[in-house]
Design an enzyme around this catalytic site. Structure first.
Site, PDB file in Angstrom:
ATOM      1  CE  LYS A  87      87.848  76.075  48.004  1.00  0.00           C
ATOM      2  NZ  LYS A  87      86.711  75.529  48.676  1.00  0.00           N
ATOM      3  N   GLY A 138      80.865  75.165  46.631  1.00  0.00           N
ATOM      4  CA  GLY A 138      80.915  74.786  48.045  1.00  0.00           C
ATOM      5  C   GLY A 138      82.243  75.140  48.683  1.00  0.00           C
ATOM      6  CB  THR A 139      84.102  77.401  49.335  1.00  0.00           C
ATOM      7  OG1 THR A 139      85.396  77.693  49.777  1.00  0.00           O
ATOM      8  CG2 THR A 139      83.316  78.667  49.294  1.00  0.00           C
ATOM      9  CB  THR A 140      84.518  77.551  54.810  1.00  0.00           C
ATOM     10  OG1 THR A 140      83.588  76.513  54.906  1.00  0.00           O
ATOM     11  CG2 THR A 140      84.382  78.507  55.965  1.00  0.00           C
TER      12      THR A 140
END
Lengths: 296, 237
Positions: A124, A91-93
């Site tokens: 990230k 889960g990330t942007t």
């Protein structure tokens, strides 16, 4: 290893299948290695750049498995893994785009495992070398390890050949290293953002995609980030405008996506190399927005 | 003692009504509970764990600490599946010895963390069901904490809680050690005695609210003088 050489230790191959996945320069490993406990028992002549050995558990219906021709780079497909009782970080942007002043790479810093925030301050975006950073999304452990392997391979190439690998070639190398794992549950989606004779942005994914483009956003929050980016992204943005646009896009995505949040990391890559902007918590953005009068 | 519980919800048995024929598969994993915590200070590090070993509704042992001393400056805490914890610590001990014999020096905390990451990732497709936290002193003598997920993703922190009560303890540590979510508070650096007291209080709270945590607390305080161990009793119910 020195101890093993002194003892003239020779390991007998065991029936557990142990596939090694190597990168550049290593042709077929003729026999599965038997380093079951990952003790790195390699003789000196076999040290030919194998980055990692993986243990593949034997399948329950193993008769068909044994009869398969042994292709050294191919892990068995369809549900070869054991049922895991825990969730992995996901889960990330992340986003990256090109403009007249170079390349911007931005990402949130939340690592979630199921419903728990496993870590609120993960990086990230990782620099590979002075003119290349990679943004990662997907499973945290997979991305971390593959970034390490990529850094190692790029450095080895530079030492062996005397010049740095181009970004397109780096993307192709990464894609071919990930190819043996297509179909397994490994999930890696990296965006290479860098500069060599011009800004470059390439998206590489463990499904096999390798795409060059001007703007990419990856992760569970990417639809929200695309919405903000598509509105204002132009080639002629100034550096300050581009940075605030990237930050705004990630902030909006963290606002709507449950699995993104915390801080925003931002890297700016130019012909001189990459520069990192100081992390600011999304709370600052939120307070700034609350103060604006709302037009209803 | 084979447990037939479904391991999606550790410790919860399915309700007593007929849901249709169910196929039971052998699962190679079990969940043995336990909580581990590590805090890094300016010149010290603390690794603490409870000593209860449970499975489902039973307690196997009240004296099974989850801190393992690796070197004079590094302690590993692992919770999760006890079988994998034992094997993992054996492998790490072997690799530490091999490093010592090949390179004539002890592994530093950072190097152990990087090595553990690759050991865990080599089992990406059949993972060790272990939540690891390494606490120790880095090369400069400052406290370091490295926290891992079961497949090897890791990073350096100031404090981390892992295991069954981690979701309860981590916000408390964020507040007390990280001074998060508090307005206008002076950020006082953590002293060793205050940190030890905080760890004791935090585990007492965890034992109150988490069934898998309790019995006793083992604290290892790592300073440049060495590793000091302390045992404190907790709730036994």
């Amino acid at each position: 290893m020195a101890l093993e050489d002194v003892c003239s230790f020779k390991e007998r191959p065991v029936q557990h299948k142990w596939f090694s996945f190597s990168s550049l320069g290593d042709a077929a490993i003729p026999f599965p290695k038997s380093d079951y406990y990952n003790l790195r028992l390699e003789t000196s002549e076999n040290n030919c750049g194998v980055p990692l050995h993986f243990f593949i558990p034997p399948l329950p219906h193993s008769s068909s498995f044994i009869n398969r021709p042994l292709s050294s780079f191919c892990p068995p497909k369809n549900s070869m893994t054991v049922q895991r009782p825990f969730r992995l970080a996901h889960g990330t942007t992340t986003l990256g785009f090109i403009f007249q002043g170079g390349v911007i790479a931005a990402a949130d810093t939340r690592a979630s495992a199921g419903g728990l925030v496993a870590c609120p301050a993960v990086h990230k975006i990782t620099p590979i070398h002075s003119h290349l950073v990679v943004t990662s999304s997907g499973s945290g452990a997979d991305c971390m390890l593959w970034e390490r392997i990529l850094i190692r391979e790029i450095r080895l190439y530079q030492l062996r050949h005397g010049h740095r690998l181009s970004i397109r070639a780096t993307a192709k190398l990464l894609s071919s290293m990930l190819h043996p794992f297509k179909g397994t549950e490994m999930c890696v989606a990296l965006t290479l953002c860098g500069w060599d004779n011009g800004p470059k942005l390439i998206y590489v994914c463990s499904d096999g995609a390798r795409l060059q483009g001007d703007v990419f956003s990856v992760g569970s929050g990417s639809p929200y980030a695309y919405g903000v980016l598509d509105r204002e992204l132009r080639w002629s943005l100034s550096k300050g405008e581009a940075i605030s646009l990237a930050r705004e896009a990630v902030f909006r995505a963290t606002h709507r996506d449950a699995y993104s949040g915390n801080n925003v990391d931002l890297f700016h890559i130019t012909a001189q190399g990459w520069i990192v902007t100081v992390m600011r918590s999304v709370k600052t953005n939120l307070c700034a927005h609350e103060k604006k009068p709302r037009n209803l | 003692m084979l447990s037939s519980q479904h391991f999606g919800d550790p410790g919860k048995m399915k309700d007593y009504h007929y849901t249709g024929p169910v196929e039971h598969k052998f699962s190679p994993y079990a969940y043995n509970g336990g909580t581990v915590l590590a805090v890094a200070g300016e010149d010290f590090a603390i690794v603490a764990s409870d000593t209860r070993l449970s499975e489902g509704y039973s307690i196997h042992s009240r004296d099974s600490p989850k801190c393992y001393k690796l070197t004079d400056t590094t302690v590993l805490g692992c919770s999760g599946f006890h079988g994998d914890c034992l094997t993992l610590t054996k492998i790490i001990d072997a690799r530490l010895k091999m490093y010592k014999h090949s390179n004539n020096k002890t592994m530093t905390s950072g190097a152990i963390a990087a090595m553990l990451s690759t050991i865990l990732y080599s089992r990406r497709f059949f993972p060790y069901y272990v939540y690891n936290i390494i606490g120790g002193l880095d090369e400069e003598g400052k406290g370091a904490v490295y926290s891992f997920d079961p497949v090897g993703s890791y990073q350096r922190d100031t404090y981390k809680a892992g295991g069954s009560a981690s979701a309860m303890l981590q916000p408390l540590l964020d507040n007390q050690i990280g001074f998060k979510n508090m307005e206008s508070v002076e950020h006082v650096p953590l002293t060793k005695d205050k940190a030890v007291q905080l760890v004791k209080d935090v585990f007492i709270s965890a034992a109150e609210r988490d069934v898998y945590t309790g019995d006793a607390l083992r604290i290892c305080v790592i300073t440049k003088e060495g590793i000091n161990e302390e045992n404190i009793p907790l709730r036994k119910d």
